[in-house]
Design a protein around this motif. Sequence first.
Motif, PDB file in Angstrom:
ATOM      1  N   TYR A  13       0.782  -1.239   0.000  1.00 27.24           N
ATOM      2  CA  TYR A  13       0.000   0.000   0.000  1.00 27.24           C
ATOM      3  C   TYR A  13       0.814   1.289   0.000  1.00 27.24           C
ATOM      4  N   ALA A  14       2.106   1.196   0.279  1.00 25.60           N
ATOM      5  CA  ALA A  14       2.878   2.437   0.287  1.00 25.60           C
ATOM      6  C   ALA A  14       3.652   2.567  -1.014  1.00 25.60           C
ATOM      7  N   MET A  15       3.906   3.798  -1.390  1.00 23.85           N
ATOM      8  CA  MET A  15       4.716   4.056  -2.575  1.00 23.85           C
ATOM      9  C   MET A  15       6.114   4.442  -2.105  1.00 23.85           C
ATOM     10  N   SER A  16       7.095   4.326  -2.996  1.00 17.56           N
ATOM     11  CA  SER A  16       8.406   4.802  -2.582  1.00 17.56           C
ATOM     12  C   SER A  16       9.152   5.490  -3.720  1.00 17.56           C
ATOM     13  N   ILE A  17      10.055   6.356  -3.299  1.00 21.43           N
ATOM     14  CA  ILE A  17      10.785   7.221  -4.220  1.00 21.43           C
ATOM     15  C   ILE A  17      12.013   6.476  -4.688  1.00 21.43           C
ATOM     16  N   LYS A  18      11.933   5.801  -5.836  1.00 21.02           N
ATOM     17  CA  LYS A  18      13.088   4.997  -6.222  1.00 21.02           C
ATOM     18  C   LYS A  18      13.424   5.015  -7.698  1.00 21.02           C
ATOM     19  N   SER A  19      12.531   5.509  -8.529  1.00 20.98           N
ATOM     20  CA  SER A  19      12.806   5.494  -9.972  1.00 20.98           C
ATOM     21  C   SER A  19      11.957   6.564 -10.636  1.00 20.98           C
ATOM     22  N   ILE A  20      12.240   6.798 -11.908  1.00 20.99           N
ATOM     23  CA  ILE A  20      11.402   7.734 -12.668  1.00 20.99           C
ATOM     24  C   ILE A  20       9.958   7.235 -12.673  1.00 20.99           C
ATOM     25  N   ASN A  21       9.780   5.944 -12.924  1.00 16.84           N
ATOM     26  CA  ASN A  21       8.425   5.393 -12.928  1.00 16.84           C
ATOM     27  C   ASN A  21       7.726   5.581 -11.594  1.00 16.84           C
ATOM     28  N   SER A  22       8.447   5.324 -10.512  1.00 14.12           N
ATOM     29  CA  SER A  22       7.780   5.400  -9.208  1.00 14.12           C
ATOM     30  C   SER A  22       7.455   6.839  -8.826  1.00 14.12           C
ATOM     31  N   VAL A  23       8.315   7.797  -9.182  1.00 17.18           N
ATOM     32  CA  VAL A  23       8.000   9.169  -8.775  1.00 17.18           C
ATOM     33  C   VAL A  23       6.919   9.786  -9.664  1.00 17.18           C
ATOM     34  N   ARG A  24       6.884   9.368 -10.919  1.00 18.36           N
ATOM     35  CA  ARG A  24       5.817   9.814 -11.804  1.00 18.36           C
ATOM     36  C   ARG A  24       4.483   9.305 -11.258  1.00 18.36           C
ATOM     37  N   PHE A  25       4.537   8.090 -10.734  1.00 20.28           N
ATOM     38  CA  PHE A  25       3.344   7.495 -10.148  1.00 20.28           C
ATOM     39  C   PHE A  25       2.927   8.245  -8.872  1.00 20.28           C
ATOM     40  N   ILE A  26       3.894   8.549  -8.031  1.00 20.18           N
ATOM     41  CA  ILE A  26       3.573   9.272  -6.792  1.00 20.18           C
ATOM     42  C   ILE A  26       2.968  10.636  -7.123  1.00 20.18           C
ATOM     43  N   ARG A  27       3.605  11.342  -8.047  1.00 20.32           N
ATOM     44  CA  ARG A  27       3.080  12.662  -8.430  1.00 20.32           C
ATOM     45  C   ARG A  27       1.638  12.555  -8.910  1.00 20.32           C
ATOM     46  N   GLN A  28       1.354  11.592  -9.787  1.00 21.78           N
ATOM     47  CA  GLN A  28       0.002  11.468 -10.305  1.00 21.78           C
ATOM     48  C   GLN A  28      -0.957  11.014  -9.218  1.00 21.78           C
ATOM     49  N   HIS A  29      -0.456  10.158  -8.329  1.00 21.39           N
ATOM     50  CA  HIS A  29      -1.309   9.695  -7.233  1.00 21.39           C
ATOM     51  C   HIS A  29      -1.761  10.880  -6.371  1.00 21.39           C
ATOM     52  N   ILE A  30      -0.831  11.764  -6.073  1.00 19.48           N
ATOM     53  CA  ILE A  30      -1.156  12.933  -5.255  1.00 19.48           C
ATOM     54  C   ILE A  30      -2.218  13.791  -5.951  1.00 19.48           C
ATOM     55  N   GLU A  31      -2.017  14.047  -7.226  1.00 22.60           N
ATOM     56  CA  GLU A  31      -2.996  14.874  -7.948  1.00 22.60           C
ATOM     57  C   GLU A  31      -4.346  14.166  -8.050  1.00 22.60           C
ATOM     58  N   TYR A  32      -4.265  12.850  -8.213  1.00 21.82           N
ATOM     59  CA  TYR A  32      -5.493  12.064  -8.311  1.00 21.82           C
ATOM     60  C   TYR A  32      -6.299  12.189  -7.020  1.00 21.82           C
ATOM     61  N   MET A  33      -5.602  12.191  -5.899  1.00 20.05           N
ATOM     62  CA  MET A  33      -6.279  12.331  -4.609  1.00 20.05           C
ATOM     63  C   MET A  33      -6.980  13.692  -4.519  1.00 20.05           C
ATOM     64  N   PHE A  34      -6.326  14.723  -4.999  1.00 26.32           N
ATOM     65  CA  PHE A  34      -6.969  16.041  -5.002  1.00 26.32           C
ATOM     66  C   PHE A  34      -8.223  16.024  -5.876  1.00 26.32           C
ATOM     67  N   ALA A  35      -8.096  15.456  -7.069  1.00 25.52           N
ATOM     68  CA  ALA A  35      -9.249  15.398  -7.981  1.00 25.52           C
ATOM     69  C   ALA A  35     -10.380  14.578  -7.352  1.00 25.52           C
ATOM     70  N   LYS A  36     -10.000  13.468  -6.710  1.00 26.96           N
ATOM     71  CA  LYS A  36     -10.976  12.580  -6.081  1.00 26.96           C
ATOM     72  C   LYS A  36     -11.689  13.266  -4.920  1.00 26.96           C
ATOM     73  N   SER A  37     -10.941  14.070  -4.176  1.00 25.03           N
ATOM     74  CA  SER A  37     -11.525  14.712  -2.993  1.00 25.03           C
ATOM     75  C   SER A  37     -12.685  15.625  -3.392  1.00 25.03           C
ATOM     76  N   LYS A  38     -12.643  16.153  -4.610  1.00 29.18           N
ATOM     77  CA  LYS A  38     -13.729  17.029  -5.048  1.00 29.18           C
ATOM     78  C   LYS A  38     -14.963  16.237  -5.459  1.00 29.18           C
ATOM     79  N   MET A  39     -14.790  14.940  -5.657  1.00 35.99           N
ATOM     80  CA  MET A  39     -15.933  14.102  -6.009  1.00 35.99           C
ATOM     81  C   MET A  39     -16.562  13.518  -4.748  1.00 35.99           C
ATOM     82  N   ALA A  40     -15.875  13.618  -3.617  1.00 39.75           N
ATOM     83  CA  ALA A  40     -16.376  13.043  -2.363  1.00 39.75           C
ATOM     84  C   ALA A  40     -15.915  13.966  -1.234  1.00 39.75           C
ATOM     85  N   PRO A  41     -16.582  15.131  -1.091  1.00 32.91           N
ATOM     86  CA  PRO A  41     -16.065  16.181  -0.207  1.00 32.91           C
ATOM     87  C   PRO A  41     -15.875  15.778   1.255  1.00 32.91           C
ATOM     88  N   LYS A  42     -16.516  14.676   1.664  1.00 29.82           N
ATOM     89  CA  LYS A  42     -16.361  14.296   3.077  1.00 29.82           C
ATOM     90  C   LYS A  42     -15.101  13.471   3.324  1.00 29.82           C
TER      91      LYS A  42
END
Lengths: 409, 409
Positions: free
Chosen positions: B122-151
């Motif tokens: 369940y945790a991500m880690s900072i270890k490669s271009i692929n993994s950090v691209r994934f972390i960055r998108q995951h973070i943005e995805y969470m922001f986008a998701k939070s607007k679909m479920a404000p609670k």
Amino acid sequence: MSKPRIVILGAGYGGLVTAIRLQKKMRRNEMDVTLVNKHDYHFITTHLHMPAAGTDHHDNARVTISDLIDERKIRFVKSTVRQIVPEEKKIILDESTLDYDYLVIGLGSETETFGIPGMHEYAMSIKSINSVRFIRQHIEYMFAKSKMAPKRKDYLTFVVGGAGFTGTEFVGELADRIPVLCKTYDVDPADVSIYNVEASASALPPGLPEDLILYGMEVMRRKGVQYKLSTAIKECTSEGVILSNGEFIRAGTVVWSGGIRGNSLLQEAGFEVQRGRVKVDSCLRSYSFPEIFITGDCSIVTSPEGAPYPANAQIAVQQGFNAARNLIQTIRSKELKPFIYDFKGTVATLGRGEAVGLLKVKKVKGRLALFIKKMIDARYLFLIGGLPLIWKKMVWKQKSTTRNYHVPN
Amino acid sequence: MSKPRIVILGAGYGGLVTAIRLQKKMRRNEMDVTLVNKHDYHFITTHLHMPAAGTDHHDNARVTISDLIDERKIRFVKSTVRQIVPEEKKIILDESTLDYDYLVIGLGSETETFGIPGMHEYAMSIKSINSVRFIRQHIEYMFAKSKMAPKRKDYLTFVVGGAGFTGTEFVGELADRIPVLCKTYDVDPADVSIYNVEASASALPPGLPEDLILYGMEVMRRKGVQYKLSTAIKECTSEGVILSNGEFIRAGTVVWSGGIRGNSLLQEAGFEVQRGRVKVDSCLRSYSFPEIFITGDCSIVTSPEGAPYPANAQIAVQQGFNAARNLIQTIRSKELKPFIYDFKGTVATLGRGEAVGLLKVKKVKGRLALFIKKMIDARYLFLIGGLPLIWKKMVWKQKSTTRNYHVPN
């Protein structure tokens, strides 16, 4: 003594245009107008397919309401409508209530899934700034995820249900976006699939002539879109879609653009509805409550031959004009003017540099169609915000379409 | 007759520097050098915390290998190593095998989870271009998701496990990124939480003096970082983390930077390992197979007092120099030069405009520390790619840090 209280619910095309026209036409102190909207911005629904695909910034698809209305003339309340109580002429908002003498309901639409199992749970739809921002991020997230699990081709499989207006315009943008995403994420474009699934026998907006449809589908196919026509989605699961021909498409992204229905608040308020929409009289009023005007996707207006017009932005804008005029006429105890839909035509974009459309009876395609589409967009922006808004959203927009990773200094 | 065959596994700091130094120092036809790497690019691990947080483009953290080595002198093979067979002096790659006379293993590290349940899943880690691209998108995805479920405040809760070097640098960038994301996604910054959880009693890289640690933590707290010190993560679940104090933090994002271990291929090859790393002799060679040099995170080098040095970029680069030199000495049957680690200091960034560090015995903080950090980065870029690379990655990088939503014309 007291001025008539007009409440407008929703700042979509119908509600916003009603408000702007009232603001322009009403006399000082003639009425008390309140506009209620969930967000402090109006969004341009016809533009949402671009931010959904990521080919434009979502800020180019919205305008702050306070930039459009004069708050000395019209009160703006940012709140969510919880309940409409027509018998008591009362609106229950999130944290307050409003009384009205006249009401305009322009609360827009909800997604119609036709009872397809799993569609509500697992498919996304293009309906708001929040939803398209989510779709855009979901698509990018799938690209990022695919690099963490190279065998999961489903992460790079995109299914769009419905090949009507919204579905077609979105698929066109998505197909244009794919090469950019492939480059950003080091993904082989050959690993990406886009399916557009449509229950009817033809893609593209209904009503277009055969030759334009063939032209448009060819444009889309060249971009890599695979059509599944005469094919319904039977079920949507967390892993993809099951089609009516028995096929299962494993896909990490399913966008449903197969249908809309009126806002469910109308049915809850006791209005007689068809797919959530209320049939209105010739002056856009409810048959049961003549002090209530209903515009846009919440209303059903029929042609002189009795066929209901499709819900779109064009008709909603025209309804806004009519509702504002008839509200003023009502308050001045003058004769109302029936609503007559002036169909000017329809143009659907097919991604960058391509469009098809029908203007009254003239067929357009390619760059000409795209130019006309831009004129239609500009006309609407001019209507609600004048030249400055055209400048901001269409000319100067380059600026906000770039997203800088750097924290601004 | 036949030239000695040298195979270098991994184009990280150790492997790449070995290759570049061999290329420079070897005589024509003196040896046959092959560099093997999973990707066709080298990535600058010390820079990955920025693209992970989204404050820089991942392309600024990588360099195409063919831009760094001369392929007329060194053969580059883009492939994944499946097995090392030291007894047969053979490397099994994805689709081929390589034989060697001398081997350099610089295959880097894997995430060490210390057996914490759920961490791998369940945790991500900072270890490669692929993994950090994934972390960055995951973070943005969470922001986008939070607007679909404000609670769902958990979508806006970020937990970083480990407050050492990588954890601290990442948290600093993330805290800088949050205001930008809040603006893009219409999120109230008060709804966002960043926790940095650390089992030891102090945050920031170990070895920093007390006053710098207090200074650094204060910088971070002002950005909104909440520290949980002397607190271990007991378990990571799909919904968040359970802490050693019994607390449960519901979080949509967990990034683990609590530890690394050597590449598991070494243990599989039969090397005696400690946390996946192999203790090497004074000339970086395996005790069992003296034709094998091991560099970077896969190796354990001890100080004259016998304590193992921490794994970092600085030591790996110096090991690369030493390995290349000793390979040449070996081939020329000359005396080898033992590896002596020259610790120049360490500087950790704390997001924009701030850093803390220790240079030999001199403490640095603030803008001076940041300047020195940039000099360290520039020095490395100069080493592997000369001035053009400094220009491309540090000066001219503005260009590639903007991501345009528009499909380029």
